[in-house]
Scaffold this motif. Structure first.
Motif, PDB file in Angstrom:
ATOM      1  N   ASP A  55     -88.476  41.919 -40.539  1.00 55.55           N
ATOM      2  CA  ASP A  55     -87.364  41.085 -40.120  1.00 55.55           C
ATOM      3  C   ASP A  55     -87.732  39.632 -40.384  1.00 55.55           C
ATOM      4  O   ASP A  55     -88.907  39.258 -40.362  1.00 55.55           O
ATOM      5  N   SER A  71     -85.522  30.551 -44.689  1.00 57.74           N
ATOM      6  CA  SER A  71     -84.181  30.984 -45.071  1.00 57.74           C
ATOM      7  C   SER A  71     -83.871  30.593 -46.514  1.00 57.74           C
ATOM      8  O   SER A  71     -83.310  31.391 -47.281  1.00 57.74           O
ATOM      9  N   ARG A  85     -80.972  41.629 -48.112  1.00 56.98           N
ATOM     10  CA  ARG A  85     -80.942  41.316 -46.683  1.00 56.98           C
ATOM     11  C   ARG A  85     -79.782  42.066 -46.022  1.00 56.98           C
ATOM     12  O   ARG A  85     -78.713  42.218 -46.608  1.00 56.98           O
ATOM     13  N   PRO A  87     -78.365  43.373 -41.647  1.00 57.41           N
ATOM     14  CA  PRO A  87     -78.667  43.362 -40.208  1.00 57.41           C
ATOM     15  C   PRO A  87     -79.753  44.378 -39.867  1.00 57.41           C
ATOM     16  O   PRO A  87     -79.778  45.482 -40.413  1.00 57.41           O
ATOM     17  N   GLN A  95     -82.242  39.707 -38.908  1.00 61.18           N
ATOM     18  CA  GLN A  95     -82.018  39.973 -40.329  1.00 61.18           C
ATOM     19  C   GLN A  95     -83.188  40.759 -40.909  1.00 61.18           C
ATOM     20  O   GLN A  95     -84.333  40.307 -40.873  1.00 61.18           O
TER      21      GLN A  95
END
Length: 317
Positions: A55, A71, A85, A87, A95
């Motif tokens: 994650d 990011s 990527r 959920p 993420q």
């Protein structure tokens, strides 16, 4: 008058940092082994390829990276087809990041280059001094790094690389001599078992696992065909003393049991001795049943040999 010890320590650490950055060429981008990626990008690729936690939040915590910077880096990787990527299944608010096939190829290339670079460094060190070098590095990491004990989640199970089968023989011989006083007969037995596997094994039905922690082997186990039809045998379970008590033995035995079941073996058997109490506890947790005991004298000691059995399938696959 204040002590000069902290000043000396600071000087030595800074001197080592200058030495090592020069040694690996960290300041010379033109010969950087991570090209076309930066050092940080390469480290993220490594973590995605090897860490069980992928994650974005886990990456930030592991690498101590700024959230915005990470990011942007991941967005660049996604644009270049290296990652995807989505959920997280554990928590939809997080993420999940995983490598694509192209990303896996990039990570594998970086791994190959890194191994070659480290191999070139080690080639400069006499063989007799290499264990001293690696022990010193472990000491540095232990003193300056986290004091968290190892756990099964930190361990990577892999196939044996060149030299690992020899390591299995050496460590079995050394550890059982140190802990139980067994003589060289046991090391000879292990050498024959390993040699038989190396020279003639079926890769579909037989396998060896090496447990790797922080880049070094800390355990091993073997699954081979037994003489009885439909039967596999677990052999040479080993966990280094400094890695015990954290589930690594369970991880190795579970891998062996799952493999034997998936390959259609009807049962999995093993032979051990009653003095190996920790190993017996692992076998019991995985459902093995003691079926026979017999006193014997081997390896320079009076022992009680034990046969254990685990039913996998009622009928052969």
């Amino acid at each position: 008058m204040p002590s000069t010890e902290p000043t000396r320590a600071i000087h030595e650490i800074r001197a080592f940092n200058r030495f090592y950055t020069n040694l690996i060429g960290a300041l010379d981008y033109s010969r950087h082994l991570y090209l076309p990626y930066t050092l940080t990008e390469s480290r993220v690729l490594y973590e995605l390829a090897h860490s069980p936690h992928t994650d974005a939040a886990d990456l930030r915590a592991e690498l101590l990276l700024d959230a915005g910077y990470l990011s942007r880096l991941l967005a660049k990787f996604e644009k270049n087809g290296l990652v995807r990527r989505a959920p997280s299944k554990r928590d939809p608010r997080r993420q999940h990041i995983e490598l694509t096939a192209r990303g896996r190829q990039a990570a594998d290339l970086q791994e190959e280059r890194s191994r070659e670079a480290v191999g070139s460094l080690l080639a400069r060190v006499p063989a007799a001094d290499r264990s001293r070098l690696t022990e010193a590095m472990r000491t540095v990491r232990g003193l300056l790094g986290e004091s968290r004990p190892p756990c099964a989640e930190d361990v990577r199970l892999r196939e044996p690389a060149p030299g690992d089968l020899g390591w299995m023989v050496q460590r079995n011989g050394a550890l059982y001599a140190a802990e139980f006083g067994w003589n060289a007969d046991y090391e000879g037995l292990v050498a024959r078992i390993v040699a038989d596997f190396a020279q003639d094994h079926d890769p579909y039905l037989e396998r060896v696992w090496i447990a790797e922690l922080d880049g070094r082997p800390v355990g091993s186990v073997m699954c081979v065909r037994d003489d009885a039809p439909g039967t596999a045998r677990l052999r040479l379970l080993l966990v280094e003393p400094d890695a015990r008590g954290h589930g690594i033995g369970d991880l190795l035995v579970r891998a062996c049991v799952d493999f034997a079941r998936e390959q259609g073996y009807r049962e999995l058997v093993l032979w051990t001795n009653d003095v190996l109490r920790a190993a017996r506890g692992i076998y019991q947790r995985h459902g093995f049943v003691l079926v026979a005991e017999k006193p014997h004298r081997s390896f320079g000691a009076d022992l009680v040999g034990q046969d254990w059995r685990l039913a996998l399938h009622e009928t052969p696959a």
